[in-house]
Design an enzyme around this catalytic site. Structure first.
Site, PDB file in Angstrom:
ATOM      1  N   ALA A 236       0.731  -1.321   0.032  1.00 49.97           N
ATOM      2  CA  ALA A 236       0.054   0.096  -0.002  1.00 49.97           C
ATOM      3  C   ALA A 236       0.881   1.387  -0.096  1.00 49.97           C
ATOM      4  O   ALA A 236       2.164   1.277   0.111  1.00 49.97           O
ATOM      5  CB  ALA A 236      -0.839   0.007   1.232  1.00 49.97           C
ATOM      6  N   HIS A 237       0.183   2.369   0.132  1.00 47.20           N
ATOM      7  CA  HIS A 237       1.094   3.779  -0.087  1.00 47.20           C
ATOM      8  C   HIS A 237       1.883   4.100   0.901  1.00 47.20           C
ATOM      9  O   HIS A 237       1.624   3.680   2.049  1.00 47.20           O
ATOM     10  CB  HIS A 237      -0.074   4.776  -0.295  1.00 47.20           C
ATOM     11  CG  HIS A 237      -1.037   5.077   0.766  1.00 47.20           C
ATOM     12  ND1 HIS A 237      -2.089   5.945   0.466  1.00 47.20           N
ATOM     13  CD2 HIS A 237      -1.284   4.543   1.930  1.00 47.20           C
ATOM     14  CE1 HIS A 237      -2.861   5.776   1.551  1.00 47.20           C
ATOM     15  NE2 HIS A 237      -2.219   4.988   2.503  1.00 47.20           N
ATOM     16  N   ASN A 238       3.172   4.331   0.719  1.00 45.64           N
ATOM     17  CA  ASN A 238       4.011   4.811   1.623  1.00 45.64           C
ATOM     18  C   ASN A 238       4.723   3.643   2.379  1.00 45.64           C
ATOM     19  O   ASN A 238       5.357   4.026   3.199  1.00 45.64           O
ATOM     20  CB  ASN A 238       3.478   5.920   2.547  1.00 45.64           C
ATOM     21  CG  ASN A 238       2.990   7.088   1.725  1.00 45.64           C
ATOM     22  OD1 ASN A 238       1.966   7.484   1.533  1.00 45.64           O
ATOM     23  ND2 ASN A 238       4.091   7.693   1.389  1.00 45.64           N
TER      24      ASN A 238
END
Length: 338
Positions: A236-238
């Site tokens: 997922a993001h980051n």
């Protein structure tokens, strides 16, 4: 074809057998033929060694005593097999040409010896460095960069602003840089949060088929050097993944979790968001990670398979665990008062 003497020289192995024997391929201990090389790394398969029909076996010195055919004696048979396997790789070599049906933006930079397949789309401001391979139907979004000797297999989609390091491999169907799961709930509806970060992938990364890596919400999602991602992994993001970490199939890592270097994450592991996983952490398959794991070691939570009748009994008993704990605790307190 290569001879056993040539393979022994390349590996620095001790050859026990006829060095003139030619090797035409690779096989398993049980299935190899008289012109194939095999290996013994897992002790579970030692029983098959004495019956092997292979031309030769990569094995350790103590295993070679029971080997009925030629042996290449090495300290680590699997590492030796990994090195030799590339001599027999059947992957077709790229043609090192730009197919006439590729769509390439006018300002894209295409360096020497780049291969671009049919119907591939190369967006504005993209840079394909020397020796990069982009296969059929792959899409490289605006402003992205593909490093030297990287290989992008068919139907891979790389969104805008993604950096791919040298010699990285991305297998078919993977999506790199799609939007992260960023939404704010207000007055009965979800409002999308723009994902303004990118994705940075290091050198010598191997990404399996149908992997999804989301772009960062603000800062970039980062994958270190030498990382291995099996099929259907989702980051997922980051998320940040440290150098040389390996993840087996269907691992899911929630947003903003940081995973250290040299970790091994088993199949179908789920890792919650905003956690810290330290260096050299091993997580067994099917484990749910809901807290940070900062110390090196092996962690697991999934119950192993058992006979159905015993599994049912234990499941029923587990429902009464809290009640049992409270009864034992009360008995301890009463005994203390007594």
């Amino acid at each position: 074809m290569l001879t056993l003497a040539q393979l022994a020289e390349e590996l620095g192995a001790e050859l026990r057998g006829d060095g003139a024997t030619e090797i035409s391929g690779l096989g398993t201990l049980r299935g190899a033929t008289a012109q194939q090389l095999t290996f013994l790394a897992n002790p579970r398969y030692r029983a098959y060694l004495e019956q092997t029909a292979a031309a030769a076996v990569l094995c350790t010195a103590d295993q070679a005593e029971d080997c009925p055919v030629a042996a290449l004696v090495v300290a680590d048979p699997y590492q030796a097999f990994a090195r030799i396997s590339h001599h027999f790789d059947t992957t077709p070599a790229p043609l090192r040409e730009v197919h006439p049906r590729a769509v390439i933006a006018a300002d894209a930079v295409i360096e020497d010896n780049v291969s671009i397949g049919p119907n591939a789309v190369i967006g504005a401001g993209v840079r394909l460095k020397a020796g990069a391979v982009v296969m059929a139907n792959a899409v490289i979004g605006d402003g992205s960069e593909v490093g030297e000797q990287a290989r992008i297999y068919p139907n891979v989609t790389i969104y805008h602003g993604v950096i791919i390091g040298p010699r990285t491999i991305i297998h078919a169907g993977s999506v790199i840089g799609s939007d992260g799961f960023g939404f704010a709930f207000n007055e009965g509806r979800w409002n999308k949060v723009a994902q303004v970060g990118g994705v940075r992938i290091g050198a010598d990364v191997d990404i399996g088929a149908n992997v999804t890596i989301d772009r960062g919400a603000i800062e970039d999602t980062v994958i270190g050097n030498g990382v291995i991602l099996d099929d259907q992994v989702h980051l997922a993001h980051n998320v940040v993944v440290g150098d040389h970490t390996a993840m087996a199939g269907k691992v899911g890592v929630s947003g903003s979790t940081r995973i250290g270097s040299y970790c091994m994450i088993g199949g179908a592991v789920g890792i919650a968001g905003h956690l810290e996983i330290g260096d050299r952490v091993v997580v067994l398959g099917m484990t749910l990670v809901s807290r940070s794991l900062t110390e090196p070691g092996t962690y697991g939570s999934a119950l192993p398979a058992d006979r159905q009748d015993r599994w049912r009994r234990n499941t029923a008993r587990f429902r009464h665990l809290d009640e049992l704990y409270r009864r034992v605790r009360k008995l301890e307190q009463d005994a203390g008062r007594g």
